[in-house]
Scaffold this motif. Structure first.
Motif, PDB file in Angstrom:
ATOM      1  N   MET A   1       0.844  -1.180   0.000  1.00 16.96           N
ATOM      2  CA  MET A   1       0.000   0.000   0.000  1.00 16.96           C
ATOM      3  C   MET A   1       0.889   1.244   0.000  1.00 16.96           C
ATOM      4  SD  MET A   1      -3.049   0.836   2.652  1.00 16.96           S
ATOM      5  CE  MET A   1      -2.869   2.377   3.502  1.00 16.96           C
ATOM      6  N   SER A   2       0.572   2.204  -0.849  1.00 16.00           N
ATOM      7  CA  SER A   2       1.401   3.410  -0.904  1.00 16.00           C
ATOM      8  C   SER A   2       1.031   4.361   0.228  1.00 16.00           C
ATOM      9  CB  SER A   2       1.231   4.091  -2.261  1.00 16.00           C
ATOM     10  OG  SER A   2      -0.102   4.516  -2.423  1.00 16.00           O
ATOM     11  N   ARG A   3       2.004   5.169   0.597  1.00 16.32           N
ATOM     12  CA  ARG A   3       1.788   6.127   1.675  1.00 16.32           C
ATOM     13  C   ARG A   3       0.943   7.293   1.180  1.00 16.32           C
ATOM     14  NH1 ARG A   3       7.152   7.030   4.950  1.00 16.32           N
ATOM     15  NH2 ARG A   3       7.075   8.989   3.844  1.00 16.32           N
ATOM     16  N   ARG A   4       0.118   7.822   2.074  1.00 15.27           N
ATOM     17  CA  ARG A   4      -0.700   8.981   1.716  1.00 15.27           C
ATOM     18  C   ARG A   4       0.191  10.188   1.463  1.00 15.27           C
ATOM     19  NH1 ARG A   4      -4.754   9.763   6.422  1.00 15.27           N
ATOM     20  NH2 ARG A   4      -2.882   9.047   7.439  1.00 15.27           N
ATOM     21  N   LEU A   5      -0.168  10.943   0.463  1.00 15.46           N
ATOM     22  CA  LEU A   5       0.569  12.146   0.134  1.00 15.46           C
ATOM     23  C   LEU A   5      -0.209  13.344   0.669  1.00 15.46           C
ATOM     24  CD1 LEU A   5       2.455  12.615  -3.103  1.00 15.46           C
ATOM     25  CD2 LEU A   5       1.230  14.544  -2.157  1.00 15.46           C
ATOM     26  N   ILE A   6       0.484  14.205   1.402  1.00 15.69           N
ATOM     27  CA  ILE A   6      -0.134  15.388   1.992  1.00 15.69           C
ATOM     28  C   ILE A   6       0.636  16.616   1.522  1.00 15.69           C
ATOM     29  CG2 ILE A   6      -0.662  16.600   4.147  1.00 15.69           C
ATOM     30  CD1 ILE A   6      -0.845  13.839   5.485  1.00 15.69           C
ATOM     31  N   LEU A   7      -0.110  17.639   1.098  1.00 15.90           N
ATOM     32  CA  LEU A   7       0.483  18.902   0.686  1.00 15.90           C
ATOM     33  C   LEU A   7       0.170  19.956   1.741  1.00 15.90           C
ATOM     34  CD1 LEU A   7       1.956  20.618  -1.451  1.00 15.90           C
ATOM     35  CD2 LEU A   7      -0.291  21.031  -2.508  1.00 15.90           C
ATOM     36  N   ILE A   8       1.212  20.581   2.275  1.00 13.58           N
ATOM     37  CA  ILE A   8       1.090  21.631   3.282  1.00 13.58           C
ATOM     38  C   ILE A   8       1.305  22.970   2.575  1.00 13.58           C
ATOM     39  CG2 ILE A   8       2.041  22.574   5.426  1.00 13.58           C
ATOM     40  CD1 ILE A   8       3.215  19.666   5.882  1.00 13.58           C
ATOM     41  N   VAL A   9       0.292  23.847   2.635  1.00 15.38           N
ATOM     42  CA  VAL A   9       0.364  25.120   1.927  1.00 15.38           C
ATOM     43  C   VAL A   9       0.260  26.270   2.927  1.00 15.38           C
ATOM     44  CG1 VAL A   9      -0.608  26.542   0.090  1.00 15.38           C
ATOM     45  CG2 VAL A   9      -0.808  24.043  -0.032  1.00 15.38           C
ATOM     46  N   ASP A  10       1.355  26.986   3.106  1.00 18.46           N
ATOM     47  CA  ASP A  10       1.382  28.156   3.984  1.00 18.46           C
ATOM     48  C   ASP A  10       2.562  29.005   3.554  1.00 18.46           C
ATOM     49  OD1 ASP A  10       1.805  29.892   6.439  1.00 18.46           O
ATOM     50  OD2 ASP A  10       0.118  28.670   7.136  1.00 18.46           O
ATOM     51  N   ASP A  11       2.404  30.332   3.594  1.00 21.71           N
ATOM     52  CA  ASP A  11       3.505  31.198   3.183  1.00 21.71           C
ATOM     53  C   ASP A  11       4.561  31.338   4.273  1.00 21.71           C
ATOM     54  OD1 ASP A  11       1.476  32.606   4.566  1.00 21.71           O
ATOM     55  OD2 ASP A  11       2.286  34.520   3.905  1.00 21.71           O
ATOM     56  N   GLN A  12       4.279  30.894   5.483  1.00 21.54           N
ATOM     57  CA  GLN A  12       5.243  30.969   6.580  1.00 21.54           C
ATOM     58  C   GLN A  12       5.964  29.629   6.733  1.00 21.54           C
ATOM     59  OE1 GLN A  12       3.440  32.391  10.187  1.00 21.54           O
ATOM     60  NE2 GLN A  12       2.355  34.036   9.139  1.00 21.54           N
ATOM     61  N   SER A  13       7.268  29.631   6.468  1.00 21.72           N
ATOM     62  CA  SER A  13       8.035  28.384   6.526  1.00 21.72           C
ATOM     63  C   SER A  13       8.008  27.764   7.921  1.00 21.72           C
ATOM     64  CB  SER A  13       9.478  28.617   6.063  1.00 21.72           C
ATOM     65  OG  SER A  13      10.114  29.546   6.910  1.00 21.72           O
ATOM     66  N   GLU A  14       7.956  28.600   8.966  1.00 22.23           N
ATOM     67  CA  GLU A  14       7.928  28.061  10.332  1.00 22.23           C
ATOM     68  C   GLU A  14       6.656  27.267  10.573  1.00 22.23           C
ATOM     69  OE1 GLU A  14       7.943  31.548   9.875  1.00 22.23           O
ATOM     70  OE2 GLU A  14      10.124  31.672   9.768  1.00 22.23           O
ATOM     71  N   LEU A  15       5.527  27.749  10.047  1.00 24.58           N
ATOM     72  CA  LEU A  15       4.273  27.031  10.241  1.00 24.58           C
ATOM     73  C   LEU A  15       4.261  25.746   9.419  1.00 24.58           C
ATOM     74  CD1 LEU A  15       1.795  27.281  11.970  1.00 24.58           C
ATOM     75  CD2 LEU A  15       0.579  28.068   9.968  1.00 24.58           C
ATOM     76  N   ARG A  16       4.807  25.785   8.206  1.00 23.74           N
ATOM     77  CA  ARG A  16       4.911  24.547   7.421  1.00 23.74           C
ATOM     78  C   ARG A  16       5.739  23.521   8.186  1.00 23.74           C
ATOM     79  NH1 ARG A  16       6.190  28.100   3.172  1.00 23.74           N
ATOM     80  NH2 ARG A  16       8.278  27.196   3.014  1.00 23.74           N
ATOM     81  N   LYS A  17       6.832  23.970   8.812  1.00 23.75           N
ATOM     82  CA  LYS A  17       7.682  23.063   9.576  1.00 23.75           C
ATOM     83  C   LYS A  17       6.925  22.481  10.769  1.00 23.75           C
ATOM     84  CE  LYS A  17      12.125  22.760  11.926  1.00 23.75           C
ATOM     85  NZ  LYS A  17      13.322  23.469  12.369  1.00 23.75           N
ATOM     86  N   LEU A  18       6.158  23.311  11.473  1.00 24.85           N
ATOM     87  CA  LEU A  18       5.373  22.853  12.620  1.00 24.85           C
ATOM     88  C   LEU A  18       4.355  21.793  12.190  1.00 24.85           C
ATOM     89  CD1 LEU A  18       4.473  23.145  15.615  1.00 24.85           C
ATOM     90  CD2 LEU A  18       2.892  24.906  14.821  1.00 24.85           C
ATOM     91  N   ILE A  19       3.666  22.046  11.084  1.00 22.55           N
ATOM     92  CA  ILE A  19       2.683  21.078  10.587  1.00 22.55           C
ATOM     93  C   ILE A  19       3.387  19.801  10.151  1.00 22.55           C
ATOM     94  CG2 ILE A  19       0.991  20.630   8.752  1.00 22.55           C
ATOM     95  CD1 ILE A  19       0.246  23.643   8.950  1.00 22.55           C
ATOM     96  N   ARG A  20       4.526  19.940   9.479  1.00 19.80           N
ATOM     97  CA  ARG A  20       5.311  18.768   9.058  1.00 19.80           C
ATOM     98  C   ARG A  20       5.685  17.919  10.276  1.00 19.80           C
ATOM     99  NH1 ARG A  20       8.665  16.795   5.057  1.00 19.80           N
ATOM    100  NH2 ARG A  20       8.210  18.431   3.567  1.00 19.80           N
ATOM    101  N   MET A  21       6.193  18.571  11.324  1.00 14.51           N
ATOM    102  CA  MET A  21       6.596  17.842  12.537  1.00 14.51           C
ATOM    103  C   MET A  21       5.389  17.182  13.206  1.00 14.51           C
ATOM    104  SD  MET A  21       9.433  20.567  13.959  1.00 14.51           S
ATOM    105  CE  MET A  21       9.298  19.982  15.615  1.00 14.51           C
ATOM    106  N   THR A  22       4.243  17.841  13.151  1.00 11.81           N
ATOM    107  CA  THR A  22       3.015  17.290  13.728  1.00 11.81           C
ATOM    108  C   THR A  22       2.590  16.020  13.000  1.00 11.81           C
ATOM    109  OG1 THR A  22       2.274  19.487  14.414  1.00 11.81           O
ATOM    110  CG2 THR A  22       0.580  17.799  14.209  1.00 11.81           C
ATOM    111  N   LEU A  23       2.737  16.021  11.677  1.00 12.09           N
ATOM    112  CA  LEU A  23       2.218  14.909  10.870  1.00 12.09           C
ATOM    113  C   LEU A  23       3.226  13.791  10.614  1.00 12.09           C
ATOM    114  CD1 LEU A  23       0.168  16.916   8.227  1.00 12.09           C
ATOM    115  CD2 LEU A  23      -0.654  15.824  10.331  1.00 12.09           C
ATOM    116  N   GLU A  24       4.506  14.009  10.893  1.00 13.65           N
ATOM    117  CA  GLU A  24       5.516  12.986  10.617  1.00 13.65           C
ATOM    118  C   GLU A  24       5.198  11.619  11.235  1.00 13.65           C
ATOM    119  OE1 GLU A  24       9.255  14.869  11.505  1.00 13.65           O
ATOM    120  OE2 GLU A  24       9.527  15.465   9.411  1.00 13.65           O
TER     121      GLU A  24
END
Length: 121
Positions: A1-24
């Motif tokens: 089974m392939s892994r789900r692909l998630i796209l994080i869209v935000d103009d603030q790199s810090e918030l993208r990083k926070l969401i990335r860390m949350t979802l890892e």
């Protein structure tokens, strides 16, 4: 089974990083975009299962317009769109519903709530 692909869209790199860390811990393929136009291009090429989308974006196209484009395209309309935004007024939430966002989280949001919304899809 392939892994789900998630796209994080935000103009603030810090918030993208926070969401990335949350979802890892969900073991998904995480991709990022910093503008509405970049988000639409990546949605069309990557076909993510979930898009986590800010409303206020640079480049002339906002998150509502991105969501509406995703939901009106037969190729991408099944994509789950989770709006994550500082815009929490009743009219903002109603606009999110109008463009068919699947979920509307107001910043600051609960990381556990975001995980639940992504994991339940």
């Amino acid at each position: 089974m392939s892994r789900r692909l998630i796209l994080i869209v935000d103009d603030q790199s810090e918030l993208r990083k926070l969401i990335r860390m949350t979802l890892e811990p969900l073991d998904c393929d995480l991709h990022e975009a910093a503008s509405g136009l970049e988000a639409l291009a990546k949605v069309r090429t990557l076909r993510p299962a979930v898009v986590i989308l800010d409303v206020m974006l640079p480049g002339g196209i906002d998150g509502y317009q991105v969501c509406q484009a995703i939901k009106s395209d037969p190729k991408t309309q099944q994509t789950r769109v989770i709006m994550v935004t500082a815009r929490g007024q009743k009219t903002d939430i109603e606009e999110g519903q109008r463009v068919k966002a699947d979920c509307y989280l107001v910043k600051p949001f609960s990381p556990m709530q975001l995980i639940r919304e992504v994991d339940n899809y």
